[in-house]
Design an enzyme around this catalytic site. Structure first.
Site, mmCIF file in Angstrom:
data_model
loop_
_atom_site.group_PDB
_atom_site.id
_atom_site.type_symbol
_atom_site.label_atom_id
_atom_site.label_comp_id
_atom_site.label_asym_id
_atom_site.label_seq_id
_atom_site.Cartn_x
_atom_site.Cartn_y
_atom_site.Cartn_z
ATOM 1 N N ASP A 22 3.641 10.397 -4.074
ATOM 2 C CA ASP A 22 4.736 10.044 -4.728
ATOM 3 C C ASP A 22 6.174 10.685 -3.960
ATOM 4 O O ASP A 22 7.241 10.833 -4.760
ATOM 5 C CB ASP A 22 4.778 10.643 -6.346
ATOM 6 C CG ASP A 22 3.599 10.375 -6.810
ATOM 7 O OD1 ASP A 22 3.023 9.032 -6.922
ATOM 8 O OD2 ASP A 22 2.601 11.069 -7.344
ATOM 9 N N HIS A 50 3.848 2.118 -4.557
ATOM 10 C CA HIS A 50 5.342 2.300 -3.748
ATOM 11 C C HIS A 50 6.227 1.384 -4.438
ATOM 12 O O HIS A 50 6.195 0.110 -4.612
ATOM 13 C CB HIS A 50 4.941 1.588 -2.344
ATOM 14 C CG HIS A 50 4.116 2.432 -1.471
ATOM 15 N ND1 HIS A 50 3.755 2.496 -0.468
ATOM 16 C CD2 HIS A 50 3.569 3.727 -1.812
ATOM 17 C CE1 HIS A 50 3.206 3.096 0.081
ATOM 18 N NE2 HIS A 50 2.939 4.081 -0.725
#
Length: 431
Positions: A22, A50
């Site tokens: 992340d 993403h």
């Protein structure tokens, strides 16, 4: 390794998460993909997320390489990826909705393994089994698919090209899952779905030998961007095992997941969030369970792109970044979400781990030891000014500049890119 640390001139650049995932890898991949001929995913599956914002449109890719948004970029899902075909087509539908033409620009390795319903059920069952330690998986079938691969029982994308043989392998896998796990699924329903998608994949010539494709691209001098999923601290070998994913998330995964030699990789950019987060269970030495942690979570919108789970937040952890540099040989750092630290009076940086009162220069492999480490911090001054409109390093507040310089000093490598907002253009190329 190339002398190009920012990836702008390299022939093969790898983008690797340097923390627990992340970090914002997709944004830099999106920016660089415009300059590359190929964008290739090499590991993981739909457990990755993403998120990219382009022209006011938000895209959340789980399987598709981020280069899919650029008409000049060929996109490759490599052999190291595990592919859920229905999920892939859901993402393609997102592109269709926004009129993104990907015709002839997406191929899947015939060696990539398939995530099927029985393996999804195995994942959900394993995670809900009260007799087993809760690992906090995404329940996307990733672990069971890699397990089936290692046991040589898995299904590969290339098997779809030979339907009768595929059906034999499919039924064999499901028979084993019934016998060993008690898993029952509607096999005929899934077969019908896969048959429909198979026909589309074949008609579009999307199932190919990507190893040969990439080898020929390299021979022709094409530029290749290797897009990593997850991150170093989630690596099956080097992460905080067992609270890890099931694939090689490090630079070695580029070689095994795409079929390229180590010598081909010229630049390795480590993606580092300006603070630290992790999703799910597992040790987290610099975790903040106070109001500052809640502030970072709220201000940074720290909720997983794949699961929506809240992310735990903490200060920047230098020991794990040094560890990532040891493993990956990062050429430089892309420091993301620097803007989220705006408004804090003071910012702490975890610079050393202490075990039994002594500084250690390694990351303990045993979780019992990692859970016992104390963190030595230094404190730097924060800044109040909004940095989201800064376009150069010199425009940043001096305190923000000092924070970045301190990180470079502690890690011994440059920060080449600085993220100062969620939009695509909110990034600073540092000279």
């Amino acid at each position: 390794m190339s002398k190009c640390v920012n990836g702008l001139r390299s022939r093969l650049t790898a983008i690797i998460g340097a923390q627990w995932g992340d970090e914002g890898k997709g944004k830099l991949v999106d920016i660089l993909a415009e300059k590359y001929d190929y964008c290739a995913r090499f590991n993981g599956g739909a457990n990755a997320g993403h998120t990219i914002v382009v022209g006011g449109v938000k895209y959340a890719f789980h399987l598709l390489p981020c280069g899919i948004l650029y008409q000049t970029c060929m996109n490759v899902i490599g052999n190291g990826v595990v592919v859920n075909i229905p999920t892939l087509f859901e993402e393609l539908a997102q592109l269709d909705k926004n009129r993104v033409d990907y015709t002839g620009r997406l191929v899947i390795s015939n060696r990539a393994h398939l995530v099927v319903d029985g393996l999804l059920e195995a994942d959900a069952k394993s995670e809900s089994d009260s007799r087993k330690k809760f690992l906090g998986t995404t329940k996307r079938g990733i672990g069971p698919t890699y397990s089936a691969k290692a046991l040589r029982q898995g299904l590969r994308v290339g098997d779809l090209l030979h339907w009768d043989t595929f059906l034999l392998k499919y039924h064999s896998l499901n028979a084993k899952l019934r016998e060993q796990e008690g898993i029952q699924i509607d096999t005929q329903k899934e077969i019908n779905t896969l048959k429909d998608y198979r026909d589309i994949l074949i008609n579009r010539n999307m199932i190919v030998d990507t190893i040969s494709l990439i080898a020929n691209a390299r021979k022709d001098g094409r530029r290749i961007l290797a897009e990593g999923a997850n991150a170093t601290m989630l690596d099956i070998d080097y992460g905080t095992y067992p609270y890890v994913t099931s694939s090689s998330t490090n630079v070695g995964g580029v070689c095994t997941g795409l079929g390229v030699p180590p010598s081909a990789i010229e630049t390795v950019i480590g993606i580092v969030k300006a603070y630290t987060t992790r999703v799910g269970e597992g040790p987290f030495p610099t975790e903040l369970t106070n109001e500052t942690g809640k502030y970072l979570q709220k201000t940074g919108h720290e909720f997983g792109a794949t699961t929506g789970r809240p992310r735990r937040c903490g200060w920047l952890d230098i020991p794990i970044l040094r560890y990532s540099i040891q493993i990956n040989g990062h050429s430089s750092i892309n420091l993301t979400k620097l803007d989220i630290l705006t408004g804090l009076e003071e910012i702490k940086i975890g610079v050393n781990y202490l075990l039994n009162g002594k500084v250690i220069d390694y990351i303990p492999a045993q979780l019992e030891e990692l859970a016992q480490v104390e963190v030595e911090y230094i404190t730097v001054k924060g800044w109040k000014q909004d940095i989201s409109d800064c376009k150069t390093f010199s425009e940043l507040p001096v305190e923000a500049q000092n924070y970045i310089k301190k990180i470079e000093e502690l890690l011994g490598i440059p920060v080449s890119w600085i993220g100062n907002g969620p939009q695509r253009e909110k990034i600073i190329l540092k000279d």
